[in-house]
Motif scaffolding. Structure first.
Motif, short mmCIF file in Angstrom:
data_model
loop_
_atom_site.label_atom_id
_atom_site.label_comp_id
_atom_site.label_asym_id
_atom_site.label_seq_id
_atom_site.Cartn_x
_atom_site.Cartn_y
_atom_site.Cartn_z
N ASP B 222 0.81 -1.21 0.00
CA ASP B 222 0.00 0.00 0.00
C ASP B 222 0.85 1.27 0.00
OD1 ASP B 222 -2.13 -1.66 0.02
OD2 ASP B 222 -2.53 -1.49 2.17
N LYS B 228 1.29 -2.74 -7.03
CA LYS B 228 -0.15 -2.74 -6.80
C LYS B 228 -0.64 -4.17 -6.69
CE LYS B 228 -1.13 1.59 -9.18
NZ LYS B 228 -1.67 2.20 -10.40
N TRP B 229 -1.72 -4.35 -5.91
CA TRP B 229 -2.33 -5.67 -5.80
C TRP B 229 -3.03 -6.01 -7.10
CZ3 TRP B 229 -0.87 -8.53 -1.95
CH2 TRP B 229 -0.52 -7.95 -0.73
N CYS B 230 -3.01 -7.29 -7.42
CA CYS B 230 -3.79 -7.76 -8.56
C CYS B 230 -5.26 -7.64 -8.18
CB CYS B 230 -3.43 -9.21 -8.88
SG CYS B 230 -4.61 -10.01 -9.99
N PRO B 231 -6.09 -7.00 -9.03
CA PRO B 231 -7.50 -6.86 -8.68
C PRO B 231 -8.31 -8.12 -8.92
CG PRO B 231 -7.00 -5.66 -10.71
CD PRO B 231 -5.74 -6.36 -10.31
N CYS B 253 -1.42 -11.87 -14.53
CA CYS B 253 -1.15 -12.44 -13.22
C CYS B 253 -1.23 -13.97 -13.31
CB CYS B 253 -2.19 -11.89 -12.24
SG CYS B 253 -1.92 -12.43 -10.57
N TYR B 257 -5.79 -13.59 -14.30
CA TYR B 257 -6.45 -12.31 -14.49
C TYR B 257 -5.44 -11.39 -15.14
CZ TYR B 257 -9.50 -8.38 -13.48
OH TYR B 257 -10.32 -7.30 -13.59
N PHE B 259 -4.68 -7.54 -16.11
CA PHE B 259 -5.21 -6.21 -15.79
C PHE B 259 -4.23 -5.14 -16.22
CE2 PHE B 259 -2.55 -5.25 -12.09
CZ PHE B 259 -2.09 -6.51 -11.72
N TRP B 261 -2.07 -2.16 -15.23
CA TRP B 261 -1.46 -1.73 -13.98
C TRP B 261 -1.79 -0.27 -13.69
CZ3 TRP B 261 2.14 1.51 -11.68
CH2 TRP B 261 2.63 1.08 -10.44
N LEU B 264 -6.07 -0.29 -13.42
CA LEU B 264 -6.58 -1.45 -12.70
C LEU B 264 -7.88 -2.02 -13.30
CD1 LEU B 264 -5.76 -0.62 -8.98
CD2 LEU B 264 -4.53 -2.11 -10.52
N GLU B 265 -8.20 -1.59 -14.50
CA GLU B 265 -9.32 -2.23 -15.20
C GLU B 265 -8.78 -3.50 -15.86
OE1 GLU B 265 -12.39 -1.66 -15.21
OE2 GLU B 265 -12.54 0.33 -14.32
N ASP B 266 -9.67 -4.25 -16.44
CA ASP B 266 -9.31 -5.39 -17.25
C ASP B 266 -8.25 -4.94 -18.28
OD1 ASP B 266 -9.49 -7.89 -18.28
OD2 ASP B 266 -11.26 -7.46 -19.52
#
Lengths: 217, 523
Positions: B222, B228-231, B253, B257, B259, B261, B264-266
């Motif tokens: 954070d 960043k975390w994978c959404p 990922c 998934y 995404f 970066w 953070l959308e698809d």
């Protein structure tokens, strides 16, 4: 779960000290989870002379914690409280109506950091009430609870002082003459009731000042 | 990828794998004794995906698993602890305070050690009860009960609290959230830090210790601007991006998934983040708005802007830039307008024509939206197939056809390629929607490239789906399986090439339209 043993100790300590601090805490019922705090209005403020009552409710255990506490009792013998008071702040709100930027004129809700995120279990009901008393002396209009009062405080300080004093006279004084008696007294002197009321409100409830005002017009 | 490569790579890698330097990821830390098929597939897939999606781009990213993050934290703590000669719990507090940057800790510490000490709550450690007789009693500052000195635990500042009260204090704080990472002595006027050792010693149960450690781990991500975390749902991986000059932010990922970066959308190559944001917000309000517009408005016959009539007479004057005057009832020009209330077949047709015009932009949106959504659905279905392949189908195929499972990687690769293609294809419809109607040449090139890619994809999917099914239904090894193997591999490669071309062309804004109008077919 509330640590009632500590609440008992706090009440004893507070009673010993009432003479000096003027602060009183007494149970509302016999379970000690609901109490009434009493603070005198600070000297040199529009709250001077008033006695303010504060409803105190001590947070207990949340339902979802019950399982955990039972579990803990098994793990650590004698561990009897979890998450309630004093680890969570007491809920306080004014039972006496008060005109102050950080206190709701409607509900009596108090905006004070130590009653929220700045609470520490090393604080007590007495220290919390002392902080509330200090808040009466030092309003923080930038972080208002009651926007109407805060606006008045910022834009028209004199009117704010007058209103706050009037509310103190009206709602926080039990021993001296009530407003209705003052109104009656001045009306008997021959002034119209509507004028008397507005004069009393304008000067914050002081009958001598109101009389001067009535005579000067 | 061969087994030997994998092992040597694994031996050489540190705690992450990088798509850029082609090191491989430890897909299966716990499953290393014997060769694990799933992990190999994942390796292969990741490698191929990364190699593809990052071709020609100098951006790179790494996937960090929880253990990787923890290892990094441990390394940082060890370094700070050594350099500053402070205990590890103190180093942890310092790192948390300085966003987990070792250099920032050093800088801050050496510039103003006293200031830093004060701000994080390090005090001079004293033994406050050493001179107290063991038979004395000390009152706990919370429960106000007396305790022998041995049962009182001060946080280095000497404020006395018993074990039970510490337990309640720590649990309340940890249950309140990540704020527990900067926990201080309960005494309000005291700023002494409560470090990890204190938490471990005084937390009432393992549950709290686990939560604390989880918050500590999360704080690393954070507070780090590069990670960043994978959404993805339930995914616990994070992606670290190195600054670079490339223009793709896509991350694949290991949870499958993909995404972007940046937003953070698809993952959305070839369209950019802004276009995606526009498209998504358009989709959100489109259905309601469209209905409202259709129900309440008519288009200006000249400029086609929808007009709502909320008062006045039938004589309409459009907004200044257009200024067209017309009749609201028949949409005819006001200048030679007499009366339009008698029925007249041709007038009715005129109105119909105008309506059609007005509906054109709705129709255009609907056209692209439908195809965008359809491809997204196909992508999700392909992803489900990919999972099914890995979990059951390949084992079955292996036994029916008598092949080793690690000789069947080409099937997983084909399906991963299909997933990727569907994703890219879906976004080309958004590209198409925003591509100007006036750019005839570009539009033709776009449709051509997209057509090629789509045809290739359909062929690939047909082969990976229906033809594969025959081999799954066989009673024993088929002599045609090798043929199928070669065909599927070939189709995967061809389709990949088509899509690379398509994506590259769209990312370049179809700039080669003047020179290489026929690019796009080979193989």
């Amino acid at each position: 779960m509330i640590d009632f043993s500590r609440v008992q100790k706090e009440l004893q300590e507070c009673t010993r000290d009432t003479e000096a601090s003027g602060i009183k805490v007494s149970p509302k019922s016999d379970n000690l989870a609901r109490l009434i705090g009493t603070i005198p209005g600070p000297i040199g403020t529009p709250y001077e002379g008033g006695t303010f009552q504060i409803d105190i409710s001590l947070p207990g255990m949340k339902n979802e914690d019950v399982g955990m506490v039972i579990n803990l009792c098994g793990v650590i013998g004698g561990f009897l409280f979890a998450d309630g008071y004093p680890f969570e702040p007491p809920k306080m709100q004014f039972a006496t109506k008060v005109w102050h930027p950080n206190i709701s004129s409607q509900s009596g809700a108090i905006c004070l950091d130590i009653l929220k995120d700045q609470w520490s279990p090393a604080l007590t009901l007495k220290t919390a009430l002392l902080s509330v008393q200090a808040l009466l002396s030092a309003p923080q209009p930038d972080d208002p609870q009651d926007a109407v009062v805060a606006q008045q405080y910022i834009r028209d300080y004199q009117t704010f002082i007058g209103t706050a004093r009037y509310w103190t006279e009206t709602f926080a004084k039990t021993s001296s003459l009530g407003v209705e008696e003052k109104v009656q007294k001045l009306v008997e002197m021959g002034f119209a009731e509507a004028r008397v009321r507005s004069a009393l409100e304008a000067v914050g409830g002081d009958e001598n000042l109101a009389l001067e005002k009535l005579c000067s017009v | 990828m061969e087994e030997t490569d994998f092992d040597s790579d694994r031996a050489a890698e540190d705690y992450y794998y990088s798509s850029a330097d082609d090191a491989t990821r430890d897909g299966a830390v716990s499953e290393d004794a014997d060769w694990n098929f799933d992990s190999m597939e994942e390796e292969d897939l990741l490698d191929s995906e990364h190699a593809e999606s990052h071709k020609g781009s100098d951006r790179s990213y790494r996937i960090l698993k929880k253990e990787d993050v923890r290892q990094r934290q441990e390394d940082a703590i060890a370094e700070v602890s050594t350099v500053l000669s402070v205990p590890r719990p103190a180093a942890t507090i310092l790192l948390h305070r300085f966003n987990w940057s070792v250099s920032q800790v050093h800088e801050g510490w050496f510039a103003d050690e006293d200031g830093v000490r004060k701000s994080v709550g390090f005090l001079d450690h004293t033994r406050p009860f050493s001179d107290i007789d063991a038979s004395d009693r000390i009152t706990c500052g919370i429960c106000l009960d007396p305790y022998p000195p041995a049962e009182i635990f001060p946080a280095g500042c000497g404020h006395p609290f018993c074990r039970e009260c510490w337990g309640g204090y720590i649990r309340t704080s940890i249950n309140d959230g990540p704020g527990c990472l900067t926990l201080r002595c309960p005494e309000p006027s005291c700023r002494a830090a409560v470090d990890r050792d204190m938490i471990d010693k005084l937390a009432p149960s393992e549950d709290e210790k686990k939560k604390y450690s989880e918050y500590l781990l999360r704080s690393y991500i954070d507070e780090n601007k590069k990670i960043k975390w994978c959404p993805g749902p339930d995914c616990e991986c994070a992606a670290e991006f190195d600054a670079g000059g490339g223009d793709s932010w896509d991350v694949s990922c290991p949870c499958y998934y993909s995404f972007c970066w940046n937003c953070l959308e698809d993952a959305h190559r070839p369209v950019d983040c802004q276009t995606v944001a526009n498209w998504i917000s358009k989709n959100k309000d489109q259905s309601e708005t469209q209905l409202w517009i259709l129900a309440r408005t008519k288009p200006c016959p000249k400029c086609q802007r929808p007009i709502e009539k909320n008062m006045g007479c039938m004589h309409m004057t459009c907004n200044p830039s257009c200024g067209h005057e017309f009749c609201w009832t028949c949409l005819g020009d006001w200048n030679n307008h007499n009366s339009c209330n008698g029925y007249n077949g041709t007038d009715a047709m005129e109105v119909d024509k105008h309506r059609k015009k007005a509906n054109k932009y709705v129709a255009k949106y609907a056209h692209y939206y439908e195809r965008w959504a359809a491809n997204d659905l196909l992508r999700q279905l392909a992803l489900a197939t990919l999972h099914r392949m890995q979990t059951e189908q390949l084992t079955r195929l292996s036994s029916v056809q008598g092949k080793a499972e690690n000789d069947l990687w080409f099937i997983t690769e084909a399906w991963a390629q299909i997933v990727d293609c569907r994703r890219a294809l879906k976004w080309t419809y958004v590209y198409g929607y925003y591509l100007s109607e006036n750019e005839g040449a570009k539009r033709r090139l776009f449709e051509f490239l997209k057509g090629e890619a789509e045809t290739g994809l359909e062929r690939l999917q047909e082969c990976a789906d229906k033809e594969l099914q025959q081999f799954l239904d066989d009673d024993g090894p088929s002599k045609y399986f090798e043929e199928f193997n070669a065909k599927l591999k070939g189709l995967t490669a061809v389709t990949r090439t088509y899509f690379e071309k398509l994506i590259k062309a769209l990312e370049n804004g179809l700039s080669e339209v003047q020179t290489t109008g026929t690019s796009g077919e080979e193989d």
